[in-house]
Design a protein around this motif. Structure first.
Motif, PDB file in Angstrom:
ATOM      1  N   THR A  77       0.860  -1.178   0.000  1.00  0.00           N
ATOM      2  CA  THR A  77       0.000   0.000   0.000  1.00  0.00           C
ATOM      3  C   THR A  77       0.900   1.233   0.000  1.00  0.00           C
ATOM      4  OG1 THR A  77      -0.137   0.104   2.417  1.00  0.00           O
ATOM      5  CG2 THR A  77      -1.810  -1.201   1.268  1.00  0.00           C
ATOM      6  N   ILE A  78       0.449   2.281  -0.673  1.00  0.00           N
ATOM      7  CA  ILE A  78       1.267   3.480  -0.839  1.00  0.00           C
ATOM      8  C   ILE A  78       0.547   4.684  -0.237  1.00  0.00           C
ATOM      9  CG2 ILE A  78       2.501   4.946  -2.468  1.00  0.00           C
ATOM     10  CD1 ILE A  78       3.400   2.022  -2.499  1.00  0.00           C
ATOM     11  N   ARG A  79       1.272   5.462   0.549  1.00  0.00           N
ATOM     12  CA  ARG A  79       0.777   6.738   1.062  1.00  0.00           C
ATOM     13  C   ARG A  79       1.818   7.802   0.805  1.00  0.00           C
ATOM     14  NH1 ARG A  79       0.759   9.557   5.981  1.00  0.00           N
ATOM     15  NH2 ARG A  79       1.915   7.915   7.069  1.00  0.00           N
ATOM     16  N   LEU A  80       1.362   8.977   0.381  1.00  0.00           N
ATOM     17  CA  LEU A  80       2.270  10.077   0.089  1.00  0.00           C
ATOM     18  C   LEU A  80       2.428  10.972   1.311  1.00  0.00           C
ATOM     19  CD1 LEU A  80       0.918  11.110  -3.435  1.00  0.00           C
ATOM     20  CD2 LEU A  80       2.683   9.422  -2.887  1.00  0.00           C
ATOM     21  N   ALA A  81       3.620  11.529   1.476  1.00  0.00           N
ATOM     22  CA  ALA A  81       3.892  12.411   2.606  1.00  0.00           C
ATOM     23  C   ALA A  81       4.758  13.578   2.164  1.00  0.00           C
ATOM     24  CB  ALA A  81       4.584  11.642   3.725  1.00  0.00           C
ATOM     25  N   LYS A  82       4.615  14.701   2.881  1.00  0.00           N
ATOM     26  CA  LYS A  82       5.411  15.911   2.642  1.00  0.00           C
ATOM     27  C   LYS A  82       5.325  16.343   1.178  1.00  0.00           C
ATOM     28  CE  LYS A  82       8.449  14.907   6.543  1.00  0.00           C
ATOM     29  NZ  LYS A  82       9.836  14.728   7.032  1.00  0.00           N
ATOM     30  N   VAL A  83       4.082  16.459   0.734  1.00  0.00           N
ATOM     31  CA  VAL A  83       3.813  16.823  -0.656  1.00  0.00           C
ATOM     32  C   VAL A  83       3.698  18.347  -0.757  1.00  0.00           C
ATOM     33  CG1 VAL A  83       2.253  16.497  -2.608  1.00  0.00           C
ATOM     34  CG2 VAL A  83       2.548  14.662  -0.918  1.00  0.00           C
ATOM     35  N   ALA A  84       4.451  18.950  -1.645  1.00  0.00           N
ATOM     36  CA  ALA A  84       4.369  20.398  -1.860  1.00  0.00           C
ATOM     37  C   ALA A  84       2.942  20.784  -2.243  1.00  0.00           C
ATOM     38  CB  ALA A  84       5.352  20.816  -2.954  1.00  0.00           C
ATOM     39  N   SER A  85       2.524  21.974  -1.844  1.00  0.00           N
ATOM     40  CA  SER A  85       1.131  22.388  -2.048  1.00  0.00           C
ATOM     41  C   SER A  85       0.726  22.379  -3.519  1.00  0.00           C
ATOM     42  CB  SER A  85       0.903  23.777  -1.442  1.00  0.00           C
ATOM     43  OG  SER A  85       1.754  24.740  -2.049  1.00  0.00           O
ATOM     44  N   ALA A  86       1.643  22.811  -4.398  1.00  0.00           N
ATOM     45  CA  ALA A  86       1.324  22.823  -5.828  1.00  0.00           C
ATOM     46  C   ALA A  86       1.120  21.405  -6.356  1.00  0.00           C
ATOM     47  CB  ALA A  86       2.433  23.521  -6.612  1.00  0.00           C
ATOM     48  N   ILE A  87       1.951  20.471  -5.898  1.00  0.00           N
ATOM     49  CA  ILE A  87       1.817  19.076  -6.321  1.00  0.00           C
ATOM     50  C   ILE A  87       0.536  18.477  -5.753  1.00  0.00           C
ATOM     51  CG2 ILE A  87       2.841  16.774  -6.197  1.00  0.00           C
ATOM     52  CD1 ILE A  87       5.577  18.081  -6.111  1.00  0.00           C
ATOM     53  N   HIS A  88       0.233  18.789  -4.497  1.00  0.00           N
ATOM     54  CA  HIS A  88      -0.990  18.272  -3.873  1.00  0.00           C
ATOM     55  C   HIS A  88      -2.218  18.748  -4.636  1.00  0.00           C
ATOM     56  CE1 HIS A  88      -4.266  18.103  -0.843  1.00  0.00           C
ATOM     57  NE2 HIS A  88      -3.685  16.958  -0.536  1.00  0.00           N
ATOM     58  N   SER A  89      -2.217  20.004  -5.042  1.00  0.00           N
ATOM     59  CA  SER A  89      -3.334  20.537  -5.815  1.00  0.00           C
ATOM     60  C   SER A  89      -3.474  19.812  -7.148  1.00  0.00           C
ATOM     61  CB  SER A  89      -3.125  22.033  -6.052  1.00  0.00           C
ATOM     62  OG  SER A  89      -4.154  22.574  -6.855  1.00  0.00           O
ATOM     63  N   THR A  90      -2.339  19.569  -7.816  1.00  0.00           N
ATOM     64  CA  THR A  90      -2.350  18.839  -9.086  1.00  0.00           C
ATOM     65  C   THR A  90      -2.904  17.438  -8.896  1.00  0.00           C
ATOM     66  OG1 THR A  90      -0.478  20.075  -9.988  1.00  0.00           O
ATOM     67  CG2 THR A  90      -0.896  17.892 -10.920  1.00  0.00           C
ATOM     68  N   PHE A  91      -2.434  16.745  -7.869  1.00  0.00           N
ATOM     69  CA  PHE A  91      -2.888  15.377  -7.616  1.00  0.00           C
ATOM     70  C   PHE A  91      -4.383  15.329  -7.325  1.00  0.00           C
ATOM     71  CE2 PHE A  91       1.468  13.577  -6.082  1.00  0.00           C
ATOM     72  CZ  PHE A  91       1.919  13.603  -7.381  1.00  0.00           C
TER      73      PHE A  91
END
Length: 298
Positions: A77-91
């Protein structure tokens, strides 16, 4: 008992120079590196730390989804962490993560999975998201042929990947860059195996892609027609000054306008990704002058 693991997406997470993931050799190398780190894990809860990454192109989210899907086959299972705000918005807008955001500017082709026999559903998706007013002007007949060629890319993924795993599609319109970009990704055997089996010789991954993208070359057998496929797409990209990129295993092949680049990736991508990028600042008008050969698709 399940295991836990933290891995870093960036090569040097503490570097002062942030990583930016574009559809280049370096960008796909980073995605392939993530796959390599995950490929050794089994039944593990993985945190992917994005420290040191400040940009990931939205149209490459299907490539990341392919890596996640491949890891899931091994029980991870995969969880993302410490994602930059611009990348989080894109995702979020691309629906790569559970949390979704409204695409207020209508720039996103959301990450969507299709079964290998879902060509009709994909055609509806492609026409919906590529029928944008920013698309270059072309006759109805050429527009239909262009969509037919894009449909052939999907059918190739379904036929040549030799897997029942879903095909992943998504994209992005970049108003400031004047690009309409779309990715079609599978996690199958790759082009090298299909071409080498057809020719009876062991080509390098990048040369196998190059062979597959040449007009009249096909790995299909018998009387199965290939449609117009790569021939008309490459001719359109040449005139449009757009770009088409194919990454398969360790091979990278790209046509940007008339220039073709072939490179070997240091690490293997898990399958095949085809990225079509259309120059939306192109104000030429296009028409279909001659009918393409029906066997000019790999």
């Amino acid at each position: 008992m399940r295991k836990n693991k933290v891995i870093f997406f960036a090569r040097q997470p503490n570097s002062r120079i942030a990583e930016r993931v574009h559809g280049t050799v370096s960008g796909f190398s980073l995605i392939a590196r993530l796959h390599l780190q995950l490929e050794t894990l089994r039944d593990t809860d993985v945190i992917v730390d994005l420290t040191g990454v400040d940009r990931i192109d939205g149209h490459l989210t299907p490539c990341l989804q392919a890596v996640v899907n491949r890891a899931a086959i091994n029980g991870n299972t995969i969880r993302l962490a410490k994602v930059a705000s611009a990348i989080h918005s894109t995702f979020c807008k691309n629906r790569f993560v559970v949390e979704e955001r409204i695409d207020r500017h209508n720039t996103v082709m959301p990450v969507t999975t299709f079964s290998v026999d879902g060509g009709k559903e994909f055609a509806v998706y492609a026409k919906k998201y590529l029928s944008r007013p920013e698309m270059p002007r072309m006759t109805i007949s050429l527009r239909e042929k262009l969509h037919e060629g894009i449909g052939e890319l999907f059918e190739n993924s379904a036929m040549h990947s030799r897997t029942k795993a879903p095909i992943i599609v998504g994209g992005q319109f970049y108003p400031t860059k004047n690009w309409i970009s779309m990715s079609i990704v599978d996690i199958g055997q790759g082009i090298q195996r299909a071409v080498s089996a057809k020719l009876g010789i062991n080509l390098t991954p990048q040369d196998a892609i190059g062979w597959a993208m040449e007009p009249f070359n096909t790995t299909k057998d018998g009387d199965v027609p290939g449609g117009l496929g790569s021939k008309i797409l490459r001719e359109f990209i040449e005139k449009n000054k757009g770009k088409i990129t194919v990454v398969s295993n360790n091979g990278y092949w790209s046509q940007y306008g008339t220039n073709v680049t072939k490179r070997r990736l240091p690490m293997a991508f898990p399958g095949t990704a085809v990225v079509l990028e259309i120059n939306s600042s192109d104000r030429q008008s296009y028409e279909l002058k001659v009918s393409p050969d029906p066997y000019s698709i790999w």
